[in-house]
Design a protein around this motif. Structure first.
Motif, PDB file in Angstrom:
ATOM      1  N   ARG A  54       5.332   1.606  -5.470  1.00 44.90           N
ATOM      2  CA  ARG A  54       3.676   0.883  -5.461  1.00 44.90           C
ATOM      3  C   ARG A  54       3.549   0.115  -5.068  1.00 44.90           C
ATOM      4  O   ARG A  54       2.086   0.609  -3.953  1.00 44.90           O
ATOM      5  CB  ARG A  54       3.951   0.550  -6.991  1.00 44.90           C
ATOM      6  CG  ARG A  54       3.058   0.891  -8.314  1.00 44.90           C
ATOM      7  CD  ARG A  54       2.955   0.294  -9.484  1.00 44.90           C
ATOM      8  NE  ARG A  54       4.392  -1.026  -9.361  1.00 44.90           N
ATOM      9  CZ  ARG A  54       5.430  -0.681 -10.430  1.00 44.90           C
ATOM     10  NH1 ARG A  54       5.720   0.492 -10.942  1.00 44.90           N
ATOM     11  NH2 ARG A  54       6.055  -1.656 -10.387  1.00 44.90           N
TER      12      ARG A  54
ATOM     13  N   ALA B 131       0.155   2.519   2.298  1.00 41.28           N
ATOM     14  CA  ALA B 131      -0.900   3.169   3.480  1.00 41.28           C
ATOM     15  C   ALA B 131      -1.478   3.310   2.554  1.00 41.28           C
ATOM     16  O   ALA B 131      -2.133   3.956   3.693  1.00 41.28           O
ATOM     17  CB  ALA B 131       0.263   4.647   1.957  1.00 41.28           C
ATOM     18  N   ASP B 132      -2.489   3.038   1.508  1.00 42.67           N
ATOM     19  CA  ASP B 132      -3.506   3.015   1.369  1.00 42.67           C
ATOM     20  C   ASP B 132      -4.173   2.072   1.763  1.00 42.67           C
ATOM     21  O   ASP B 132      -5.638   1.746   1.473  1.00 42.67           O
ATOM     22  CB  ASP B 132      -4.210   2.875  -0.015  1.00 42.67           C
ATOM     23  CG  ASP B 132      -3.236   5.034  -0.820  1.00 42.67           C
ATOM     24  OD1 ASP B 132      -3.749   5.840  -0.135  1.00 42.67           O
ATOM     25  OD2 ASP B 132      -3.191   4.623  -1.741  1.00 42.67           O
ATOM     26  N   TRP B 133      -4.185   1.151   2.672  1.00 41.04           N
ATOM     27  CA  TRP B 133      -4.107  -0.023   3.471  1.00 41.04           C
ATOM     28  C   TRP B 133      -5.880   0.032   4.157  1.00 41.04           C
ATOM     29  O   TRP B 133      -5.706   0.854   4.948  1.00 41.04           O
ATOM     30  CB  TRP B 133      -3.594  -0.767   4.112  1.00 41.04           C
ATOM     31  CG  TRP B 133      -4.087  -2.799   4.296  1.00 41.04           C
ATOM     32  CD1 TRP B 133      -5.260  -2.610   5.341  1.00 41.04           C
ATOM     33  CD2 TRP B 133      -3.880  -3.390   3.699  1.00 41.04           C
ATOM     34  NE1 TRP B 133      -5.281  -3.931   5.794  1.00 41.04           N
ATOM     35  CE2 TRP B 133      -4.695  -4.433   4.353  1.00 41.04           C
ATOM     36  CE3 TRP B 133      -2.750  -3.482   2.471  1.00 41.04           C
ATOM     37  CZ2 TRP B 133      -4.134  -5.882   3.745  1.00 41.04           C
ATOM     38  CZ3 TRP B 133      -3.278  -5.100   1.716  1.00 41.04           C
ATOM     39  CH2 TRP B 133      -3.712  -5.840   2.848  1.00 41.04           C
ATOM     40  N   PRO B 134      -7.039  -0.285   3.406  1.00 45.14           N
ATOM     41  CA  PRO B 134      -8.267   0.265   5.168  1.00 45.14           C
ATOM     42  C   PRO B 134      -8.310  -0.506   5.718  1.00 45.14           C
ATOM     43  O   PRO B 134      -7.155  -1.288   6.527  1.00 45.14           O
ATOM     44  CB  PRO B 134      -9.601  -0.340   3.963  1.00 45.14           C
ATOM     45  CG  PRO B 134      -8.477  -1.912   3.892  1.00 45.14           C
ATOM     46  CD  PRO B 134      -7.725  -0.933   2.879  1.00 45.14           C
ATOM     47  N   GLU B 135      -8.334   1.208   7.061  1.00 42.39           N
ATOM     48  CA  GLU B 135      -8.614   1.045   8.504  1.00 42.39           C
ATOM     49  C   GLU B 135      -9.625  -0.461   8.782  1.00 42.39           C
ATOM     50  O   GLU B 135     -10.881  -0.692   8.219  1.00 42.39           O
ATOM     51  CB  GLU B 135      -9.195   1.668   9.115  1.00 42.39           C
ATOM     52  CG  GLU B 135      -7.662   2.780   9.022  1.00 42.39           C
ATOM     53  CD  GLU B 135      -6.128   2.364   9.611  1.00 42.39           C
ATOM     54  OE1 GLU B 135      -6.698   1.628  10.902  1.00 42.39           O
ATOM     55  OE2 GLU B 135      -5.097   2.680   9.498  1.00 42.39           O
TER      56      GLU B 135
ATOM     57  N   GLU C 149       3.246   2.537  -1.030  1.00 43.92           N
ATOM     58  CA  GLU C 149       1.830   3.456  -1.537  1.00 43.92           C
ATOM     59  C   GLU C 149       0.299   2.473  -1.393  1.00 43.92           C
ATOM     60  O   GLU C 149      -0.481   2.589  -0.795  1.00 43.92           O
ATOM     61  CB  GLU C 149       1.711   3.939  -2.965  1.00 43.92           C
ATOM     62  CG  GLU C 149       2.816   5.312  -3.387  1.00 43.92           C
ATOM     63  CD  GLU C 149       2.673   5.852  -4.714  1.00 43.92           C
ATOM     64  OE1 GLU C 149       1.784   5.336  -5.919  1.00 43.92           O
ATOM     65  OE2 GLU C 149       3.533   6.162  -5.090  1.00 43.92           O
ATOM     66  N   GLY C 150       0.552   1.393  -2.143  1.00 41.62           N
ATOM     67  CA  GLY C 150      -1.025   0.516  -1.723  1.00 41.62           C
ATOM     68  C   GLY C 150      -0.755   0.494  -0.142  1.00 41.62           C
ATOM     69  O   GLY C 150      -1.741   0.487   0.237  1.00 41.62           O
TER      70      GLY C 150
END
Length: 73
Positions: free
Chosen positions: A62, A68-72, A65-66
């Motif tokens: 988890r 990897a989804d971190w906003p640029e 995955e979190g």
């Protein structure tokens, strides 16, 4: 043509490191396992088997995955 030593007496690497320190950075050296070392693959498999289906595995996945989804920015 002879090389002239800098007036500060520092080497190129010392000046580089000092410049980084002034910018608030800190040198960090880390020893990590060598994947080419004998026994590395067996040990990695052993540790992975210990985590398989463990609550810690799900938590780590988890987190990954979190991240990897971190906003640029």
């Amino acid at each position: 043509m002879p090389r002239i030593a800098p007036e500060d007496g520092l080497t190129k690497f010392q000046r580089y490191r000092e410049a980084r320190r002034r910018k608030g950075m800190k040198l960090l050296r880390v020893w990590v396992p060598d994947p080419a070392a004998p026994g590395f693959q067996a040990e990695a498999r052993r540790q992975a088997a210990l985590l398989r289906d463990a609550p810690e595995e799900a938590e780590a996945l988890r987190f990954i995955e979190g991240a990897a989804d971190w906003p640029e920015p």
